[in-house]
Design a protein around this motif. Structure first.
Motif, PDB file in Angstrom:
ATOM      1  N   PRO A 112      -3.402  10.109   0.659  1.00 43.69           N
ATOM      2  CA  PRO A 112      -2.649   8.859   0.779  1.00 43.69           C
ATOM      3  C   PRO A 112      -2.796   7.996  -0.464  1.00 43.69           C
ATOM      4  CG  PRO A 112      -3.992   9.263   2.729  1.00 43.69           C
ATOM      5  CD  PRO A 112      -4.390  10.270   1.711  1.00 43.69           C
ATOM      6  N   ASP A 113      -1.698   7.335  -0.833  1.00 47.40           N
ATOM      7  CA  ASP A 113      -1.688   6.519  -2.035  1.00 47.40           C
ATOM      8  C   ASP A 113      -2.198   5.103  -1.781  1.00 47.40           C
ATOM      9  OD1 ASP A 113      -0.365   8.792  -2.741  1.00 47.40           O
ATOM     10  OD2 ASP A 113       1.151   7.770  -3.910  1.00 47.40           O
ATOM     11  N   SER A 114      -2.022   4.594  -0.595  1.00 55.60           N
ATOM     12  CA  SER A 114      -2.371   3.202  -0.340  1.00 55.60           C
ATOM     13  C   SER A 114      -3.303   3.087   0.866  1.00 55.60           C
ATOM     14  CB  SER A 114      -1.108   2.387  -0.081  1.00 55.60           C
ATOM     15  OG  SER A 114      -0.560   2.725   1.170  1.00 55.60           O
ATOM     16  N   ILE A 115      -3.886   1.923   0.970  1.00 58.54           N
ATOM     17  CA  ILE A 115      -4.755   1.637   2.115  1.00 58.54           C
ATOM     18  C   ILE A 115      -3.969   1.796   3.412  1.00 58.54           C
ATOM     19  CG2 ILE A 115      -5.983  -0.231   3.291  1.00 58.54           C
ATOM     20  CD1 ILE A 115      -6.951  -1.161   0.536  1.00 58.54           C
ATOM     21  N   ALA A 116      -2.764   1.249   3.450  1.00 59.28           N
ATOM     22  CA  ALA A 116      -1.950   1.320   4.669  1.00 59.28           C
ATOM     23  C   ALA A 116      -1.684   2.766   5.065  1.00 59.28           C
ATOM     24  CB  ALA A 116      -0.644   0.565   4.468  1.00 59.28           C
ATOM     25  N   GLU A 117      -1.385   3.613   4.110  1.00 61.75           N
ATOM     26  CA  GLU A 117      -1.110   5.020   4.418  1.00 61.75           C
ATOM     27  C   GLU A 117      -2.320   5.704   5.027  1.00 61.75           C
ATOM     28  OE1 GLU A 117       1.137   7.530   1.572  1.00 61.75           O
ATOM     29  OE2 GLU A 117       1.259   5.669   0.422  1.00 61.75           O
ATOM     30  N   ARG A 118      -3.509   5.341   4.579  1.00 61.87           N
ATOM     31  CA  ARG A 118      -4.720   5.954   5.133  1.00 61.87           C
ATOM     32  C   ARG A 118      -4.854   5.643   6.622  1.00 61.87           C
ATOM     33  NH1 ARG A 118      -9.455   4.753   0.897  1.00 61.87           N
ATOM     34  NH2 ARG A 118     -10.660   5.928   2.429  1.00 61.87           N
ATOM     35  N   PHE A 119      -4.499   4.432   7.021  1.00 65.91           N
ATOM     36  CA  PHE A 119      -4.549   4.077   8.436  1.00 65.91           C
ATOM     37  C   PHE A 119      -3.404   4.726   9.207  1.00 65.91           C
ATOM     38  CE2 PHE A 119      -7.015   0.499   6.671  1.00 65.91           C
ATOM     39  CZ  PHE A 119      -8.152   0.611   7.453  1.00 65.91           C
ATOM     40  N   LEU A 120      -2.234   4.708   8.626  1.00 69.29           N
ATOM     41  CA  LEU A 120      -1.063   5.253   9.307  1.00 69.29           C
ATOM     42  C   LEU A 120      -1.178   6.753   9.542  1.00 69.29           C
ATOM     43  CD1 LEU A 120       1.684   3.197   7.454  1.00 69.29           C
ATOM     44  CD2 LEU A 120       0.984   2.946   9.849  1.00 69.29           C
ATOM     45  N   GLU A 121      -1.883   7.460   8.679  1.00 68.38           N
ATOM     46  CA  GLU A 121      -2.028   8.903   8.811  1.00 68.38           C
ATOM     47  C   GLU A 121      -3.224   9.310   9.674  1.00 68.38           C
ATOM     48  OE1 GLU A 121      -1.973  10.559   4.891  1.00 68.38           O
ATOM     49  OE2 GLU A 121       0.134  10.021   4.590  1.00 68.38           O
ATOM     50  N   ASP A 122      -4.025   8.368  10.116  1.00 66.86           N
ATOM     51  CA  ASP A 122      -5.204   8.660  10.935  1.00 66.86           C
ATOM     52  C   ASP A 122      -4.786   8.737  12.409  1.00 66.86           C
ATOM     53  OD1 ASP A 122      -7.605   8.742  12.324  1.00 66.86           O
ATOM     54  OD2 ASP A 122      -8.573   7.225  11.074  1.00 66.86           O
ATOM     55  N   GLU A 123      -4.623   9.951  12.905  1.00 70.86           N
ATOM     56  CA  GLU A 123      -4.151  10.145  14.275  1.00 70.86           C
ATOM     57  C   GLU A 123      -5.150   9.655  15.325  1.00 70.86           C
ATOM     58  OE1 GLU A 123      -2.805  14.145  14.840  1.00 70.86           O
ATOM     59  OE2 GLU A 123      -1.447  14.016  13.123  1.00 70.86           O
ATOM     60  N   GLY A 131      -9.647  -6.347   0.389  1.00 70.49           N
ATOM     61  CA  GLY A 131      -9.256  -5.901  -0.935  1.00 70.49           C
ATOM     62  C   GLY A 131     -10.154  -4.837  -1.531  1.00 70.49           C
ATOM     63  N   GLU A 132     -10.926  -4.178  -0.702  1.00 66.99           N
ATOM     64  CA  GLU A 132     -11.867  -3.176  -1.186  1.00 66.99           C
ATOM     65  C   GLU A 132     -11.668  -1.870  -0.418  1.00 66.99           C
ATOM     66  OE1 GLU A 132     -14.321  -1.216  -3.247  1.00 66.99           O
ATOM     67  OE2 GLU A 132     -14.145  -3.328  -3.761  1.00 66.99           O
ATOM     68  N   PRO A 133     -11.137  -0.833  -1.053  1.00 64.12           N
ATOM     69  CA  PRO A 133     -10.896   0.439  -0.372  1.00 64.12           C
ATOM     70  C   PRO A 133     -12.157   1.070   0.219  1.00 64.12           C
ATOM     71  CG  PRO A 133      -9.814   0.423  -2.513  1.00 64.12           C
ATOM     72  CD  PRO A 133     -10.665  -0.814  -2.441  1.00 64.12           C
ATOM     73  N   ALA A 134     -13.323   0.689  -0.263  1.00 59.41           N
ATOM     74  CA  ALA A 134     -14.564   1.269   0.250  1.00 59.41           C
ATOM     75  C   ALA A 134     -14.773   0.962   1.732  1.00 59.41           C
ATOM     76  CB  ALA A 134     -15.747   0.750  -0.559  1.00 59.41           C
ATOM     77  N   TYR A 135     -14.142  -0.103   2.243  1.00 59.43           N
ATOM     78  CA  TYR A 135     -14.290  -0.467   3.656  1.00 59.43           C
ATOM     79  C   TYR A 135     -13.378   0.328   4.584  1.00 59.43           C
ATOM     80  CZ  TYR A 135     -17.100  -4.513   2.356  1.00 59.43           C
ATOM     81  OH  TYR A 135     -18.099  -5.326   1.876  1.00 59.43           O
ATOM     82  N   VAL A 136     -12.411   1.038   4.039  1.00 65.40           N
ATOM     83  CA  VAL A 136     -11.435   1.741   4.869  1.00 65.40           C
ATOM     84  C   VAL A 136     -12.088   2.737   5.825  1.00 65.40           C
ATOM     85  CG1 VAL A 136      -9.448   3.309   4.850  1.00 65.40           C
ATOM     86  CG2 VAL A 136      -9.495   1.316   3.336  1.00 65.40           C
ATOM     87  N   LEU A 165      -3.137  -2.114  16.810  1.00 65.03           N
ATOM     88  CA  LEU A 165      -4.433  -1.748  16.244  1.00 65.03           C
ATOM     89  C   LEU A 165      -4.317  -1.427  14.753  1.00 65.03           C
ATOM     90  CD1 LEU A 165      -7.425  -1.076  16.533  1.00 65.03           C
ATOM     91  CD2 LEU A 165      -6.752   1.209  17.319  1.00 65.03           C
ATOM     92  N   VAL A 166      -3.344  -0.614  14.389  1.00 62.66           N
ATOM     93  CA  VAL A 166      -3.185  -0.221  12.989  1.00 62.66           C
ATOM     94  C   VAL A 166      -2.813  -1.426  12.133  1.00 62.66           C
ATOM     95  CG1 VAL A 166      -1.796   1.182  11.403  1.00 62.66           C
ATOM     96  CG2 VAL A 166      -2.718   2.201  13.491  1.00 62.66           C
ATOM     97  N   ASP A 167      -1.925  -2.270  12.617  1.00 66.55           N
ATOM     98  CA  ASP A 167      -1.566  -3.482  11.862  1.00 66.55           C
ATOM     99  C   ASP A 167      -2.776  -4.373  11.631  1.00 66.55           C
ATOM    100  OD1 ASP A 167       1.080  -2.774  11.604  1.00 66.55           O
ATOM    101  OD2 ASP A 167       1.831  -4.217  13.076  1.00 66.55           O
ATOM    102  N   TRP A 168      -3.595  -4.528  12.654  1.00 65.18           N
ATOM    103  CA  TRP A 168      -4.797  -5.360  12.547  1.00 65.18           C
ATOM    104  C   TRP A 168      -5.760  -4.782  11.514  1.00 65.18           C
ATOM    105  CZ3 TRP A 168      -9.899  -4.377  14.634  1.00 65.18           C
ATOM    106  CH2 TRP A 168     -10.748  -5.491  14.606  1.00 65.18           C
ATOM    107  N   LEU A 169      -5.977  -3.467  11.570  1.00 63.86           N
ATOM    108  CA  LEU A 169      -6.887  -2.827  10.623  1.00 63.86           C
ATOM    109  C   LEU A 169      -6.373  -2.929   9.190  1.00 63.86           C
ATOM    110  CD1 LEU A 169      -7.756   0.314  12.750  1.00 63.86           C
ATOM    111  CD2 LEU A 169      -9.336  -1.543  12.150  1.00 63.86           C
ATOM    112  N   ILE A 170      -5.080  -2.731   9.012  1.00 65.97           N
ATOM    113  CA  ILE A 170      -4.485  -2.840   7.677  1.00 65.97           C
ATOM    114  C   ILE A 170      -4.656  -4.259   7.144  1.00 65.97           C
ATOM    115  CG2 ILE A 170      -2.294  -2.830   6.395  1.00 65.97           C
ATOM    116  CD1 ILE A 170      -1.466  -0.435   8.179  1.00 65.97           C
ATOM    117  N   SER A 171      -4.424  -5.255   7.993  1.00 70.05           N
ATOM    118  CA  SER A 171      -4.542  -6.642   7.525  1.00 70.05           C
ATOM    119  C   SER A 171      -5.974  -6.960   7.111  1.00 70.05           C
ATOM    120  CB  SER A 171      -4.036  -7.625   8.581  1.00 70.05           C
ATOM    121  OG  SER A 171      -4.907  -7.683   9.689  1.00 70.05           O
ATOM    122  N   ILE A 172      -6.955  -6.440   7.833  1.00 68.65           N
ATOM    123  CA  ILE A 172      -8.355  -6.669   7.462  1.00 68.65           C
ATOM    124  C   ILE A 172      -8.660  -5.982   6.135  1.00 68.65           C
ATOM    125  CG2 ILE A 172     -10.761  -6.157   8.041  1.00 68.65           C
ATOM    126  CD1 ILE A 172      -9.931  -6.446  10.990  1.00 68.65           C
ATOM    127  N   ALA A 173      -8.237  -4.737   6.004  1.00 71.73           N
ATOM    128  CA  ALA A 173      -8.500  -3.990   4.771  1.00 71.73           C
ATOM    129  C   ALA A 173      -7.852  -4.668   3.568  1.00 71.73           C
ATOM    130  CB  ALA A 173      -7.998  -2.556   4.911  1.00 71.73           C
TER     131      ALA A 173
END
Length: 89
Positions: free
Chosen positions: A2-13, A39-44, A27-35
């Motif tokens: 995945p290229d972006s933080i959002a894609e990492r969440f969206l692809e997590d089944e 602003g740190e991909p390490a938290y994903v 749930l996914v929207d909430w997680l994306i907004s927190i990530a």
């Protein structure tokens, strides 16, 4: 990969397994907004684990995703902040 933080969440089944489309979306929207706020991909990965646990508890015990998100937000809020009257019941 995945290229972006959002894609990492969206692809997590695991974040949507056993949830309604609406619950999974919330749930996914909430997680994306927190990530994005952090602003740190390490938290994903940590946020993905949190999301999978929220999904599991919701699925296994019938607790609405919204209620579990509210509970996590209460745990994270500033202890000096005035209580949220909506959360008092």
């Amino acid at each position: 990969m995945p290229d972006s933080i959002a894609e990492r969440f969206l692809e997590d089944e695991g974040l949507s397994e056993g949830l309604t489309d609406q619950q999974a979306h919330e749930l996914v929207d909430w997680l994306i907004s927190i990530a994005e706020e952090l602003g740190e991909p390490a938290y994903v990965p940590q946020l993905q684990r949190l999301g999978r646990e929220i999904a599991r508890i919701s699925r296994d015990y019938g607790v609405p995703v919204e209620t579990l998100i509210d509970l996590v937000e209460i745990a994270w809020e500033d202890p000096d902040a005035p209580p949220n009257p909506v959360m008092r019941a």
